[in-house]
Design an enzyme around this catalytic site. Structure first.
Site, mmCIF file in Angstrom:
data_model
loop_
_atom_site.group_PDB
_atom_site.id
_atom_site.type_symbol
_atom_site.label_atom_id
_atom_site.label_comp_id
_atom_site.label_asym_id
_atom_site.label_seq_id
_atom_site.Cartn_x
_atom_site.Cartn_y
_atom_site.Cartn_z
ATOM 1 N N ASP A 163 -0.203 -6.418 -8.208
ATOM 2 C CA ASP A 163 -0.345 -5.362 -7.211
ATOM 3 C C ASP A 163 -1.807 -5.094 -6.918
ATOM 4 O OD1 ASP A 163 2.341 -4.980 -7.031
ATOM 5 O OD2 ASP A 163 2.394 -3.318 -8.477
ATOM 6 N N ASP A 205 -3.468 -2.497 -7.081
ATOM 7 C CA ASP A 205 -3.814 -1.167 -7.593
ATOM 8 C C ASP A 205 -4.477 -1.302 -8.960
ATOM 9 O OD1 ASP A 205 -1.845 -1.857 -9.312
ATOM 10 O OD2 ASP A 205 -0.451 -0.275 -8.748
#
Ligand code: 0RA
Length: 638
Positions: A500, A502
């Protein structure tokens, strides 16, 4: 007549030299890529550093302007501008147009010199669309302008300088017809890292770095030289004792070393030769290491901290938790290769070993508490290494057995020819599910990993080896691990990390890169390891869908839509799991559309360094790091 013939002959020779640089930049600055572009800056700054090493310069000002021109200004003696006796042109012109002239011409040169490629600033001049050098010297300001290395006119006086005010100011614009790969531009972090190093190893110099593109600036000045460097490196670590520092000149070779142990499991040892970071070490590094190991063994024996039956500490035992810098200034440094990353002078090893050994030995005698803590650390490290070796052997043996049985979580592909196959290492079960459905099962295999492997705080990497997720990874790849690595066994031509965009994603990617860097380096060296680039946004407008991979790209598209952008719907992907299988395939897995980043050894080494910080004790810096980098996880600047 004779003079002008001479002049012409010289100029022709000169220009041939610079044309050679333009024809084969690789030979002189190592290529035409991002790295080479940065080398240009270093090459210019190195000249000013040389002035500082000669004790003639205290301040260096580096500016990246908004149009990516670069100015380097110093308050050194100024490049001489008088007419060169043999070449009959200004010394400044000679320095700027003759390869190897550097700062060393004219006899009264320097004791030591960095000059990364030894070709000096003339190579930068040759590779610049234009370059202007302003010299303050003898009460006057002189200027000469060059275009693609050619002087546009002789040196001219453009003003007065104050009495005793001297210095050199070089401004250049790299030639985009040479550095033509994509949109190359300087990176603040890369440059500031290098300038920090230069300031550490050139005590007393102030380096002021301004990036006008982003209104960013930084000043580096270290009173304590490499002693400050060690403190800087250990700023987030628990140290075991105050740093030891020694500075001595032997046979005209300046030797400086600083040593401080911490409770970390890894080591941070850096070596410099004439301010150049010799990343492959060399004789100065070997000298330091063997001094430390020998002195610690002697001390431990003498004080019965090692029993008669105990074996001596090995070099590995004495490097755990070691933070050290060795910096030498040598009048005639011998480097292994063009790129100067390894120092070869044999006498340096002896001298460094002597100087550092004596100093460290006295240090231990005078600081018994420090000595005890260091020996205790070496003992723990030696025992842990023993235990880890046994554990690893077990894992290897087990994974050899298990390699017959591939891990249950692996969704393998049907193709068996590893030149054609790919393994996606996917973060999380839900993204793993999408990837399994979206893939082309003929040649794409999926291995979902749970984020759990991250929670091994302060994990020794050895411990991570025992983790089930990691074991699955080892057997899926099929090339074993560590010393028994066998690339022939690799089951996939491409190994792609897909995480991801993030904080957790960046964290797991750092961990995986570190893991591969330390235990399967050949995977990276042979160019098998990649990072997938999932999109950040999905923009739908009038039934047209676009995937956008960066904030810049998003801004650009929204701007393009103008007022219409209100009618568009913008979705931000927070994780891979938010994409359905088709979307994941279209944007990130389909070889026709996707972008993969090839991981280089440098990327992985950087991740390895980051890993130390992420896994360290100090919580605050870690949090800060994650926050400041969370926004940029799309780049590989981990
Ligand atoms: C040759 C001789 C001297 C200084 C320099 C070159 C010099 C080169 C550069 C490049 C950037 N900054 C620089 N500063 C100085 C010595 C001149 C003297 O003895 O006065």
């Amino acid at each position: 007549m004779a003079q002008s013939a001479n002049y012409d002959a010289t100029s022709i020779q000169v220009l041939e030299g610079l044309e050679a640089v333009r024809r084969r930049p690789g030979m002189y600055v190592g290529g035409t890529d991002l790295k080479a572009l940065h080398h240009l800056v270093y090459e210019v700054v190195d000249n000013s550093i040389d002035e500082a090493l000669a004790g003639a310069c205290t301040r260096i000002e580096i500016t990246i302007h908004a149009d990516s021109t670069v100015t380097v200004e110093d308050n050194g003696r100024g490049i001489p501008v008088d007419i060169h006796p043999e070449k009959k042109i200004s010394a400044l012109t000679v320095v700027m147009t003759t390869l190897h002239a550097g700062g060393k011409f004219g006899g009264g040169g320097y004791k030591v010199s960095g000059g990364l490629h030894g070709v000096g600033v003339s190579a930068v001049n040759a590779l610049s669309e234009w370059c202007e050098v302003e010299v303050k010297r003898g009460g006057q300001v002189h200027l000469q302008r060059f275009e693609r290395g050619y002087p546009k006119e002789p040196v001219k006086v453009i003003g007065k300088a104050r009495e005793n005010e001297t210095g050199t100011k070089t401004t250049y614009k790299f030639d985009p017809t040479i550095f033509k790969e994509g949109n190359l531009d300087y990176r603040f972090d890369t440059l500031s890292q290098r300038f920090r190093e230069m300031a550490f190893v050139t005590r007393g110099v102030t380096i002021h770095f301004v990036d006008e593109r982003a209104n960013h600036e930084m000043t580096f000045y270290f009173e304590g030289g490499i002693n400050s460097f060690v403190r800087y490196l250990n700023r987030n670590r628990e140290t075991l004792h105050p740093a030891m520092y020694i500075e001595k000149t032997v046979e005209g070779i300046g030797i400086e070393a600083a040593v401080q142990y911490t409770d970390a499991f890894t080591e941070s040892v850096y070596s410099f030769a004439n301010t150049i970071n010799t990343i492959d070490g060399g004789t100065h590094m070997t000298g330091l290491r063997s001094a430390l190991t020998r002195v610690i063994n002697d001390y431990a024996r003498k004080n019965s901290l090692l029993k008669d039956a105990d074996p001596n500490f090995t070099g590995d035992d004495t490097r755990e938790g070691l933070t050290a810098i060795v910096s030498v200034k040598h009048p005639d440094p011998q480097f292994e290769s063009q790129t100067k990353v390894k120092l070869m002078n044999p006498e340096v090893q002896t001298y460094v070993q002597q100087v550092a050994g004596e100093a460290f030995s006295s240090f231990l005698e005078e600081n018994p508490q420090a000595a005890k803590a260091i020996v205790a650390k070496c003992l723990t490290s030696s025992r842990a290494r023993d235990a880890a070796r046994k554990a690893r052997d077990l894992v290897i043996r087990k994974s050899a057995l298990e390699s017959m049985t591939l891990p249950g979580k692996l969704a393998d592909c049907s193709e068996r020819d590893s030149h054609k196959t790919e393994l996606y290492i996917v973060e999380g079960d839900s993204a793993g599910g999408s990837a399994k459905q979206g893939r082309d099962r003929h040649f794409q295999a999926i291995l979902p990993l749970r984020g759990k492997i991250l929670n091994t705080e302060r994990a020794r990497l050895d411990k991570i080896l025992g983790n089930n997720e990691v074991k699955a990874l080892i057997s899926a790849l099929g090339m074993g691990i560590g010393d028994s690595l066998d690339v022939e066994g690799l089951r996939y031509g491409r190994v792609i990390i897909m995480t991801d965009a993030d904080v957790d994603g960046s964290h797991i990617r750092t961990l995986l890169l570190t893991f591969f860097f330390r235990y399967m380096p050949q995977l990276i060296e042979d160019g098998h390891l990649y990072i997938a680039q999932p999109p950040l946004y999905r923009l739908e407008h009038k039934k047209q869908v676009r995937y956008l991979y960066s904030d810049t790209e998003k801004e650009a598209h929204i701007k393009e839509l103008g007022k219409d952008s209100e009618k568009a719907s913008l979705q931000r992907y927070k994780g891979l799991g938010e994409m359905n299988p088709e979307q994941l395939w279209e944007t990130t897995m389909n070889p026709e559309n996707r972008t993969l980043l090839l991981v280089t050894v440098e990327d992985a080494a950087e991740a390895d360094r980051t890993f130390d910080m992420l896994m360290g004790d100090a919580v605050d810096p870690r949090r800060k790091f994650i926050q400041t980098h969370a926004k940029k996880v799309r780049n590989l600047d981990i």
